[in-house]
Design a protein around this motif. Structure first.
Motif, PDB file in Angstrom:
ATOM      1  N   ASP A 167       0.860  -1.185   0.000  1.00  0.00           N
ATOM      2  CA  ASP A 167       0.000   0.000   0.000  1.00  0.00           C
ATOM      3  C   ASP A 167       0.890   1.227   0.000  1.00  0.00           C
ATOM      4  OD1 ASP A 167      -2.343  -1.485   0.215  1.00  0.00           O
ATOM      5  OD2 ASP A 167      -2.399  -1.349   2.400  1.00  0.00           O
ATOM      6  N   ILE A 168       0.536   2.209  -0.810  1.00  0.00           N
ATOM      7  CA  ILE A 168       1.259   3.479  -0.846  1.00  0.00           C
ATOM      8  C   ILE A 168       0.250   4.595  -0.629  1.00  0.00           C
ATOM      9  CG2 ILE A 168       2.672   5.052  -2.223  1.00  0.00           C
ATOM     10  CD1 ILE A 168       3.631   2.557  -3.788  1.00  0.00           C
ATOM     11  N   ALA A 169       0.541   5.464   0.333  1.00  0.00           N
ATOM     12  CA  ALA A 169      -0.285   6.641   0.606  1.00  0.00           C
ATOM     13  C   ALA A 169       0.603   7.869   0.490  1.00  0.00           C
ATOM     14  CB  ALA A 169      -0.887   6.550   2.008  1.00  0.00           C
ATOM     15  N   TRP A 170       0.100   8.909  -0.174  1.00  0.00           N
ATOM     16  CA  TRP A 170       0.911  10.088  -0.474  1.00  0.00           C
ATOM     17  C   TRP A 170       0.071  11.337  -0.347  1.00  0.00           C
ATOM     18  CZ3 TRP A 170       5.926   9.809  -0.814  1.00  0.00           C
ATOM     19  CH2 TRP A 170       6.656  10.820  -1.409  1.00  0.00           C
ATOM     20  N   TRP A 171       0.577  12.328   0.386  1.00  0.00           N
ATOM     21  CA  TRP A 171      -0.089  13.618   0.531  1.00  0.00           C
ATOM     22  C   TRP A 171       0.727  14.721  -0.130  1.00  0.00           C
ATOM     23  CZ3 TRP A 171      -0.354  10.122   4.502  1.00  0.00           C
ATOM     24  CH2 TRP A 171      -1.608   9.890   5.071  1.00  0.00           C
ATOM     25  N   ASP A 172       0.090  15.576  -0.892  1.00  0.00           N
ATOM     26  CA  ASP A 172       0.686  16.842  -1.301  1.00  0.00           C
ATOM     27  C   ASP A 172       0.369  17.813  -0.171  1.00  0.00           C
ATOM     28  OD1 ASP A 172       1.606  15.967  -3.837  1.00  0.00           O
ATOM     29  OD2 ASP A 172      -0.430  16.136  -4.620  1.00  0.00           O
ATOM     30  N   LEU A 173       1.390  18.379   0.456  1.00  0.00           N
ATOM     31  CA  LEU A 173       1.188  19.200   1.653  1.00  0.00           C
ATOM     32  C   LEU A 173       0.863  20.663   1.365  1.00  0.00           C
ATOM     33  CD1 LEU A 173       3.971  17.780   3.988  1.00  0.00           C
ATOM     34  CD2 LEU A 173       1.514  17.240   3.959  1.00  0.00           C
ATOM     35  N   ASP A 174       1.021  21.111   0.116  1.00  0.00           N
ATOM     36  CA  ASP A 174       0.675  22.502  -0.192  1.00  0.00           C
ATOM     37  C   ASP A 174      -0.779  22.769   0.197  1.00  0.00           C
ATOM     38  OD1 ASP A 174       3.205  22.902  -1.221  1.00  0.00           O
ATOM     39  OD2 ASP A 174       2.587  22.620  -3.305  1.00  0.00           O
ATOM     40  N   GLY A 175      -1.004  23.888   0.875  1.00  0.00           N
ATOM     41  CA  GLY A 175      -2.352  24.259   1.287  1.00  0.00           C
ATOM     42  C   GLY A 175      -2.852  23.560   2.536  1.00  0.00           C
TER      43      GLY A 175
END
Length: 123
Positions: free
Chosen positions: A4-12
């Motif tokens: 499983d891969i989980a990824w967040w873009d943290l901008d905003g």
């Protein structure tokens, strides 16, 4: 095996890579050490693109009961990307590490600063 891969873009979002590192230092890693079937969990950061995520390697399917997803709570939303894969093959190379537990900038006194753009220091 599954990944499983989980990824967040943290901008905003209200979080930074450093604030999420601090969250891991405060005990979030230990909560995963007793999860049945979890072979390995890696937390990762991409300073250059302001992203945060995790990779989880499971012996079989992940259990229904997992530790709370504190990253999603802190960031304020579910992962930007979440994918799941079957593992087709595995190999372990030669290495000198007895264990992988406790490695990474979260656990070292000389953790990279936010200005460090090295692609290898945060994985």
């Amino acid at each position: 095996m599954r990944v499983d891969i989980a990824w967040w873009d943290l901008d905003g979002t209200p979080q930074t890579i450093e604030s999420l590192r601090e969250h891991l230092r405060d005990g979030a890693v230990a909560a995963w050490s007793d999860v049945p079937g979890l072979r390995l969990k890696l937390w990762m950061a991409d300073q250059q693109h302001n992203r945060w995520g995790a990779v989880m390697l499971w012996e079989t399917d992940r259990p229904t009961q997992l530790p709370p997803n504190r990253a999603a709570q802190l960031i304020g939303r579910p992962p930007t990307h979440r994918t799941r894969f079957e593992v087709e093959a595995t190999v372990e190379g030669e290495h000198l590490l007895a264990r992988l537990d406790g490695l990474g900038p979260v656990f070292t006194a000389t953790a990279p600063t936010s200005g460090d753009k090295s692609p290898c220091t945060n994985t």
